[in-house]
Scaffold this motif. Sequence first.
Motif, PDB file in Angstrom:
ATOM      1  N   VAL A 137       0.835  -1.204   0.000  1.00 37.99           N
ATOM      2  CA  VAL A 137       0.000   0.000   0.000  1.00 37.99           C
ATOM      3  C   VAL A 137       0.870   1.254   0.000  1.00 37.99           C
ATOM      4  N   GLY A 138       2.174   1.071  -0.039  1.00 41.66           N
ATOM      5  CA  GLY A 138       3.073   2.218  -0.047  1.00 41.66           C
ATOM      6  C   GLY A 138       3.400   2.757   1.327  1.00 41.66           C
ATOM      7  N   LEU A 139       3.213   1.940   2.360  1.00 47.33           N
ATOM      8  CA  LEU A 139       3.472   2.364   3.733  1.00 47.33           C
ATOM      9  C   LEU A 139       4.656   1.595   4.304  1.00 47.33           C
ATOM     10  N   PHE A 140       5.522   2.291   5.032  1.00 44.13           N
ATOM     11  CA  PHE A 140       6.643   1.667   5.718  1.00 44.13           C
ATOM     12  C   PHE A 140       6.210   1.352   7.153  1.00 44.13           C
ATOM     13  N   ASN A 141       5.824   0.114   7.407  1.00 37.41           N
ATOM     14  CA  ASN A 141       5.436  -0.274   8.758  1.00 37.41           C
ATOM     15  C   ASN A 141       6.677  -0.773   9.500  1.00 37.41           C
ATOM     16  N   ILE A 142       7.283   0.096  10.302  1.00 42.20           N
ATOM     17  CA  ILE A 142       8.452  -0.267  11.096  1.00 42.20           C
ATOM     18  C   ILE A 142       8.012  -0.665  12.509  1.00 42.20           C
ATOM     19  N   GLY A 143       6.721  -0.783  12.729  1.00 43.41           N
ATOM     20  CA  GLY A 143       6.203  -0.981  14.078  1.00 43.41           C
ATOM     21  C   GLY A 143       5.747  -2.376  14.406  1.00 43.41           C
ATOM     22  N   ALA A 144       6.233  -3.392  13.683  1.00 45.37           N
ATOM     23  CA  ALA A 144       5.803  -4.759  13.984  1.00 45.37           C
ATOM     24  C   ALA A 144       6.188  -5.161  15.405  1.00 45.37           C
ATOM     25  N   ARG A 145       7.298  -4.601  15.909  1.00 39.79           N
ATOM     26  CA  ARG A 145       7.711  -4.931  17.276  1.00 39.79           C
ATOM     27  C   ARG A 145       6.660  -4.476  18.280  1.00 39.79           C
ATOM     28  N   GLY A 146       6.230  -3.234  18.179  1.00 33.94           N
ATOM     29  CA  GLY A 146       5.214  -2.739  19.099  1.00 33.94           C
ATOM     30  C   GLY A 146       3.904  -3.483  18.964  1.00 33.94           C
ATOM     31  N   GLN A 147       3.524  -3.809  17.732  1.00 36.74           N
ATOM     32  CA  GLN A 147       2.283  -4.549  17.508  1.00 36.74           C
ATOM     33  C   GLN A 147       2.369  -5.956  18.081  1.00 36.74           C
ATOM     34  N   MET A 148       3.556  -6.583  17.979  1.00 38.01           N
ATOM     35  CA  MET A 148       3.751  -7.902  18.576  1.00 38.01           C
ATOM     36  C   MET A 148       3.680  -7.833  20.095  1.00 38.01           C
ATOM     37  N   LEU A 149       4.302  -6.827  20.690  1.00 39.61           N
ATOM     38  CA  LEU A 149       4.291  -6.701  22.146  1.00 39.61           C
ATOM     39  C   LEU A 149       2.875  -6.489  22.675  1.00 39.61           C
ATOM     40  N   THR A 150       2.132  -5.632  21.995  1.00 44.98           N
ATOM     41  CA  THR A 150       0.749  -5.387  22.421  1.00 44.98           C
ATOM     42  C   THR A 150      -0.078  -6.657  22.304  1.00 44.98           C
ATOM     43  N   ALA A 151       0.115  -7.381  21.200  1.00 42.71           N
ATOM     44  CA  ALA A 151      -0.611  -8.631  20.997  1.00 42.71           C
ATOM     45  C   ALA A 151      -0.225  -9.672  22.043  1.00 42.71           C
ATOM     46  N   ALA A 152       1.077  -9.749  22.349  1.00 42.03           N
ATOM     47  CA  ALA A 152       1.531 -10.709  23.351  1.00 42.03           C
ATOM     48  C   ALA A 152       0.917 -10.402  24.712  1.00 42.03           C
ATOM     49  N   GLY A 153       0.851  -9.112  25.061  1.00 37.63           N
ATOM     50  CA  GLY A 153       0.248  -8.737  26.332  1.00 37.63           C
ATOM     51  C   GLY A 153      -1.224  -9.117  26.400  1.00 37.63           C
ATOM     52  N   ALA A 154      -1.952  -8.847  25.313  1.00 31.74           N
ATOM     53  CA  ALA A 154      -3.390  -9.152  25.300  1.00 31.74           C
ATOM     54  C   ALA A 154      -3.638 -10.659  25.300  1.00 31.74           C
ATOM     55  N   ALA A 155      -2.921 -11.381  24.423  1.00 25.54           N
ATOM     56  CA  ALA A 155      -3.112 -12.830  24.345  1.00 25.54           C
ATOM     57  C   ALA A 155      -2.650 -13.514  25.629  1.00 25.54           C
ATOM     58  N   GLY A 156      -1.519 -13.034  26.176  1.00 25.76           N
ATOM     59  CA  GLY A 156      -1.019 -13.629  27.405  1.00 25.76           C
ATOM     60  C   GLY A 156      -1.972 -13.418  28.571  1.00 25.76           C
ATOM     61  N   TRP A 157      -2.540 -12.219  28.677  1.00 25.07           N
ATOM     62  CA  TRP A 157      -3.472 -11.934  29.770  1.00 25.07           C
ATOM     63  C   TRP A 157      -4.696 -12.836  29.693  1.00 25.07           C
ATOM     64  N   VAL A 158      -5.265 -12.974  28.495  1.00 23.32           N
ATOM     65  CA  VAL A 158      -6.409 -13.877  28.333  1.00 23.32           C
ATOM     66  C   VAL A 158      -5.982 -15.317  28.593  1.00 23.32           C
ATOM     67  N   GLY A 159      -4.747 -15.654  28.186  1.00 19.28           N
ATOM     68  CA  GLY A 159      -4.278 -17.024  28.325  1.00 19.28           C
ATOM     69  C   GLY A 159      -4.099 -17.479  29.762  1.00 19.28           C
ATOM     70  N   PHE A 160      -3.760 -16.569  30.682  1.00 19.25           N
ATOM     71  CA  PHE A 160      -3.563 -17.007  32.079  1.00 19.25           C
ATOM     72  C   PHE A 160      -4.658 -16.535  33.029  1.00 19.25           C
TER      73      PHE A 160
END
Length: 425
Positions: A137-160
Amino acid sequence: MSDATTTTTPAPQGAPTGGASDTGDSRGSRLLREITTGNAAISVLAVVLALVVSGLLIGFTDPDVQATTGYFFSRPSDFFQAFWASVGGSYSSLFQGAVYNFRVDGFAAGIRPLTETLNYSVPLIAAGLGVALAFRVGLFNIGARGQMLTAAGAAGWVGFSFDLPLAVHLPLALLAGIAGGAVWGGIVGLLKARTGAHEVILTIMLNYVAFYLIAYALRTPGLLQAPGSPNPKSPATLPSAVLPDLFGARYNLNWGFLLVIVITAVVWWLINRSTLGFRFRAVGENPHAARTAGMNVKNIYLYAMLISGALAGVAGSTQVLGTLTTGFTSGIDAGIGFDAITVALLGRSRPWGVFGAGILFGALKAGGYSMQAANGVPIDIVLVVQSLIVLFVAAPPLVRSIFRLPAPGAPRVPRGSKKEAVVTK
C-alpha cells in the motif's frame, strides 16, 4: 468527509500522502516499488552473495586459517585446505542444525532440526506478512515490534486469566492478540489518514510506547506480573490456551505453523483476488490516480494498517501461546519485529515469497546455534548474513552488475552483436 490531501501543492506522481516533503515521499515510494517488485531472481542471488561474503568472513577469522597465512607463499595448499575446512564445516553444521542431522540415528531424530526451523519461522512469517501488506500500500510499517508486544500482552493476559475449555479459551486468546495488534497498527493508520503524520515516525515511536507499557504491566501486580513473584514476568499460560503440538511432544513445532499457512493463503487471496486488495495495490502504485478513480485513500491507509497490525498480532500471539508458555517478559518479541522487515523485503512483499523467506530466516536462526556449538563460529555471523541480504536486496543494480544481468525493460541484444551493451540503472 472530503478526501483532499492536507497539502495545497500536488505531490509528484507515485508519492504517498503524508507529512514528509513531496520530493522525499516520491523518492521513498519509487525505492519501495523498486525493492518490492523486482525480479525474484534478485532475491535468490542476494542470498547467494550474502552466503559467499559471510563464508569469506568465517574463513578469514578462523584461527587455523590465520595461522597458515604466515607461510602462505611456501605452502599455499595449507591455507586453502584450512579455509575450505572452516567454511565447509561451518555451513555443514548450519545445514545439520536447520534441516537434517546426519549424525543421529533414525529419521525421527534426524528431522528434528527441520521442525526447529519451522518453529522459528512461524512468527517471522506472520509479522513479515504484516510488513509486506503495508509495503504493497506504499506504507513503511516499522512498528511490527510494538504490535507484537501489544498482541503478546493481550493474548497472554487472556491465556492465564480465564479457566475455559480449550475450544473456547485458545480461539479467544488468539483473537485477543490479533485485536491488540490491529488496534496498535490502527492508531498509525488513523493518524496517517487524518493528520498526514508520517507512518515511519509513528511506528518507531509506538514501538517504544508498547515496550514501556508492557514492561510497566509486567512489574505491576494485578496486571501482567505473576502473583507473588518479584520478577517482571507473566504467569504461565494455562494449558487450555496453549497451541497443541503438531507432531507430538518430541518436537517443538505446534499448530501455529498451520495457522501461518492459512493466513498466508488468506493474505494472497486478499491482495490478488479481492476488491479491497485491488484498492491496496492501486493506492500503493499511485495514490493520486487511485483518488481520481474515486477511491478513499485515507480509509485504505487505515484498513491496511489495521490488517498489518493484526498479522503482526498473530506473531505475538503464537509466541506466548505456543513458544514461551511458561511466562513472558518484555523481550518476548526477540527482535522478530525488525527481522520481519527483512523477510518482507526478501519475499518481495508477495505472500508466498514472504513464506519462503520466513522459513529461510528460521533456518538461519536454528542452524546458527548449531554452527556456533560445533565450530565456534559466533552467532553474530547469522546477523551478518541477514544484514548482507538486506543490503543486496535493497540494491538490485548492484546485484545485476555483479552477475551481469540486464536491467528491467532493457532491450535484449544477441551476444556478439556490435550493438551489444549492458544497460544498468
